[in-house]
Design an enzyme around this catalytic site. Structure first.
Site, short mmCIF file in Angstrom:
data_model
loop_
_atom_site.label_atom_id
_atom_site.label_comp_id
_atom_site.label_asym_id
_atom_site.label_seq_id
_atom_site.Cartn_x
_atom_site.Cartn_y
_atom_site.Cartn_z
N LYS A 1 0.82 -1.21 0.00
CA LYS A 1 0.00 0.00 0.00
C LYS A 1 0.86 1.26 0.00
O LYS A 1 2.05 1.24 0.30
CB LYS A 1 -1.00 -0.06 1.15
CG LYS A 1 -2.07 -1.12 0.81
CD LYS A 1 -3.33 -1.02 1.57
CE LYS A 1 -4.38 -1.99 1.00
NZ LYS A 1 -5.53 -2.18 1.92
N ARG B 1 -3.14 -10.11 5.02
CA ARG B 1 -3.61 -10.24 3.63
C ARG B 1 -2.52 -9.69 2.72
O ARG B 1 -2.25 -8.48 2.75
CB ARG B 1 -4.91 -9.46 3.45
CG ARG B 1 -5.51 -9.56 2.06
CD ARG B 1 -6.84 -8.81 1.96
NE ARG B 1 -7.39 -8.92 0.62
CZ ARG B 1 -7.04 -8.12 -0.39
NH1 ARG B 1 -6.12 -7.17 -0.20
NH2 ARG B 1 -7.59 -8.28 -1.58
N1 LIG Z 1 -10.35 -7.08 4.03
C1 LIG Z 1 -9.65 -6.34 3.16
N2 LIG Z 1 -9.91 -6.45 1.83
C2 LIG Z 1 -9.20 -5.69 0.94
N3 LIG Z 1 -9.48 -5.78 -0.39
C3 LIG Z 1 -8.77 -5.04 -1.29
C4 LIG Z 1 -7.75 -4.19 -0.84
C5 LIG Z 1 -6.95 -3.43 -1.83
O1 LIG Z 1 -5.89 -4.24 -2.21
P1 LIG Z 1 -5.88 -5.17 -3.54
O2 LIG Z 1 -6.90 -6.22 -3.46
O3 LIG Z 1 -4.49 -5.60 -3.78
O4 LIG Z 1 -6.23 -4.12 -4.67
P2 LIG Z 1 -7.54 -3.94 -5.53
O5 LIG Z 1 -8.63 -3.61 -4.56
O6 LIG Z 1 -7.16 -2.79 -6.44
O7 LIG Z 1 -7.81 -5.22 -6.26
N4 LIG Z 1 -7.45 -4.07 0.48
C6 LIG Z 1 -8.18 -4.82 1.38
C7 LIG Z 1 -7.93 -4.74 2.81
O8 LIG Z 1 -7.05 -4.00 3.30
N5 LIG Z 1 -8.68 -5.52 3.63
#
Ligand SMILES: Nc1nc2ncc(COP(=O)(O)OP(=O)(O)O)nc2c(=O)[nH]1
Length: 292
Positions: free
Chosen positions: A234, A267
């Site tokens: 992040k 995660r």
């Molecule tokens: N529970 C939870 N779910 C999440 N889902 C997506 C993202 C964002 O990260 P990522 O999935 O890598 O990116 P994107 O949402 O662009 O797919 N962060 C979280 C988080 O911090 N907690």
């Protein structure tokens, strides 16, 4: 673990799956591997958009020791292209059907109840809802299916750099708002042991506040639930390791510290490195029992 889960879901008692299964986070910090089946996720968008690539990636994660695989079909990134229910289902269900036989639990990262239902029908074990169960339909579904649900703290406004919330004490304020979320879940019939709380690193928080949430992660146990942190790659790390812009090593360092401070689930995108970080944190606390 999967047998145990199936037994409790399909067993004679048809009992409460979530409250009777020994989930990986009950034996120390569990690793949740991110599997975004999207073209535009902020870190790995497009890398596993093809179902075959996604399944191969899931196998690699399992070989590296992942406990949970989090499948997402829509990016939560500010400004990301909204995805219809049909498109999101088309993206994730073929992958879910192919990976639920692997030796890891499967969660689905979605805000839509219809997508969550299709995912559970395809074999997913856990719902990961970044809206914190805002949708009553989602609350009803989670209660009815008796599955664990991750409730993430976010802000009501769109999450973008212009929406900066003024927190007096970001940890105290987020705990207070997550308390409301947990109570709302319970009033919808979701037992507290099925709820996993998540402070929402980077969702409407400044970099310093995101680091503080990680540093004080143990305080979230006051809610009586396991705590998940989603800190991987992040933007906060960009302010720490300015030169390289690399966020992977910083994520691994933060994983070790968060695990040592009591995070129940981390995660992450890079599974092998972060599995090692969790194991080091655990071993440092238990070397006497674990090592010659
Ligand atoms: N529970 C939870 N779910 C999440 N889902 C997506 C993202 C964002 O990260 P990522 O999935 O890598 O990116 P994107 O949402 O662009 O797919 N962060 C979280 C988080 O911090 N907690």
């Amino acid at each position: 673990l999967r047998t145990q889960l199936d037994l409790y879901v399909d067993g004679p008692s048809g009992g409460h799956a979530a409250s009777s299964v020994d989930y990986p986070w009950s034996q120390g910090t569990a690793v949740m591997g991110i599997l975004n089946v999207t073209p535009d996720s902020f870190h790995d968008g497009g890398e596993h958009h093809d179902p075959d690539d996604a399944v191969e990636r899931a196998r690699e994660m399992v070989a590296a020791g992942v406990d949970i695989i989090d499948v997402g079909g829509e990016s939560t990134r500010p400004g990301a292209e909204p995805v219809s229910v049909e498109e999101e289902i088309d993206r994730i269900v073929p992958v879910l059907e192919a990976i639920t036989s692997l030796d890891a639990l499967v969660s689905v990262d979605t805000r839509k109840a219809a997508v969550a239902e299709a995912a559970l029908d395809a074999g997913a074990d856990i719902i990961n809802d970044v809206t914190g169960l805002d949708d009553p339909e989602m609350r009803f579904l989670v209660a009815e299916r008796d599955v664990p649900v991750v409730v993430m703290h976010s802000i009501d406004a769109p999450v973008d750099p212009d929406n900066v919330v003024e927190y007096d004490d970001v940890v105290g304020d987020v705990i207070a708002e997550l308390t409301e979320t947990v109570l709302r879940a319970e009033s919808a019939g979701i037992p507290r042991e099925n709820v996993i709380v998540d402070p929402g690193i980077g969702f409407g928080k400044r970099a310093a506040e995101s680091f503080e949430l990680l540093d004080r992660v143990d305080e979230f146990h006051a809610l009586g639930c396991p705590v998940l942190v989603g800190h991987s790659h992040k933007s906060m790390y960009g302010l720490v390791d300015r030169d390289s812009g690399e966020r992977g090593p910083a994520t691994v360092a933060a994983t070790a510290l968060a695990a040592d401070r009591g995070a129940d689930i981390v995660r992450v995108h890079d599974v092998p490195e972060n599995v090692a970080a969790v194991r080091v944190a655990h071993t440092m606390r238990n070397a006497g029992d674990e090592l010659p």
